[in-house]
Enzyme design. Structure first.
Site, short mmCIF file in Angstrom:
data_model
loop_
_atom_site.label_atom_id
_atom_site.label_comp_id
_atom_site.label_asym_id
_atom_site.label_seq_id
_atom_site.Cartn_x
_atom_site.Cartn_y
_atom_site.Cartn_z
N CYS A 1 0.89 -1.16 0.00
CA CYS A 1 0.00 0.00 0.00
C CYS A 1 0.93 1.20 0.00
O CYS A 1 1.56 1.48 1.02
CB CYS A 1 -0.92 0.04 1.23
SG CYS A 1 -1.88 1.57 1.28
N CYS B 1 -0.46 4.10 2.53
CA CYS B 1 -0.42 3.93 3.99
C CYS B 1 -0.18 2.46 4.31
O CYS B 1 0.93 1.97 4.14
CB CYS B 1 -1.68 4.48 4.65
SG CYS B 1 -3.22 3.97 3.87
N SER B 2 -1.20 1.74 4.76
CA SER B 2 -0.95 0.36 5.17
C SER B 2 -2.15 -0.54 4.91
O SER B 2 -2.39 -1.49 5.65
CB SER B 2 -0.61 0.34 6.67
OG SER B 2 -1.67 0.92 7.41
N CYS B 3 -2.92 -0.28 3.87
CA CYS B 3 -4.09 -1.11 3.55
C CYS B 3 -3.63 -2.56 3.33
O CYS B 3 -2.60 -2.80 2.70
CB CYS B 3 -4.82 -0.59 2.33
SG CYS B 3 -5.43 1.09 2.58
FE FE Z 1 -3.52 2.11 3.04
#
Ligand code: FE
Length: 203
Positions: free
Chosen positions: A107, A110-112
């Site tokens: 991602c 961010c951190s999906c």
């Molecule tokens: Fe994300």
């Protein structure tokens, strides 16, 4: 940082849990190392076990594999995994590794991450280094994870979002042709389903 991971309200269960944990530790009723161990178990074992079940089923059942590649969300629901909004996954897309194509997930924003099938993301997945380098120099990053691909293997990098989460269907290792689904699931690692490693042939 995108804002979709960072809306915290004081009533949120996570905040209450943190407050409770702090209180129990302060009163000597809870060992912080024990809490960390439980969280590590969830992250590394229980979370990715759902994904491992999906992969083992796909390896064992060609019709399931076809449905999984066609519509990941619907196929995982068939085996009782809820990938709806509670699972943080609007839509799950499964991408298959082959002799010619290697897939890896990131991602960049961010951190999906596909929580319903992989649990919580590892720290490195959220790091700015991984998020930028896997796009710019995927082969170098994969080599650091011990994954060396043939020169003519195409590397595809999939950028997750709040709407679409990806799961890599790793290649089934040779020597497992006679294995049952449950045994196969034990071979499947979280990192292979993110796409940073391949599953080695069993010894
Ligand atoms: Fe994300």
């Amino acid at each position: 940082m995108s804002d979709h991971d960072h809306h915290h309200h004081p009533d949120e269960p996570a905040i209450r849990a943190e407050a409770l944990e702090g209180l129990l530790i302060e009163q000597g009723l809870l060992d912080p190392a024990a809490v960390d161990a439980v969280i590590a178990t969830f992250n590394e074992r229980i979370g990715p076990m759902n994904g491992a079940r999906v992969v083992a089923r796909a390896w064992s059942d060609p019709a399931f594999r076809a449905r999984l590649l066609e519509d990941g969300s619907a196929a995982v629901a068939e085996i009782g995994i809820d990938s709806g909004p509670g699972g943080q996954m609007e839509k799950l897309v499964v991408v298959e590794n082959t002799a010619r194509v290697h897939n890896v997930v990131v991602c960049t924003l961010c951190s999906c991450y596909p929580w319903a099938v992989l649990g919580l993301p590892p720290r490195w997945y959220k790091s700015p280094e991984y998020r930028s380098r896997i796009v710019r120099e995927p082969r170098a990053v994969l080599a650091e994870f011990g994954t060396r691909l043939a020169d003519d293997t195409e590397v595809r990098v999939w950028d997750s979002s709040a709407e679409v989460r990806y799961l890599v269907l790793p290649r089934r290792p040779q020597g497992t042709e006679a294995w049952q689904e449950g045994e196969l699931a034990e071979l499947v690692t979280r990192d292979a389903m993110i796409g940073v490693e391949q599953i080695p042939e069993p010894a």
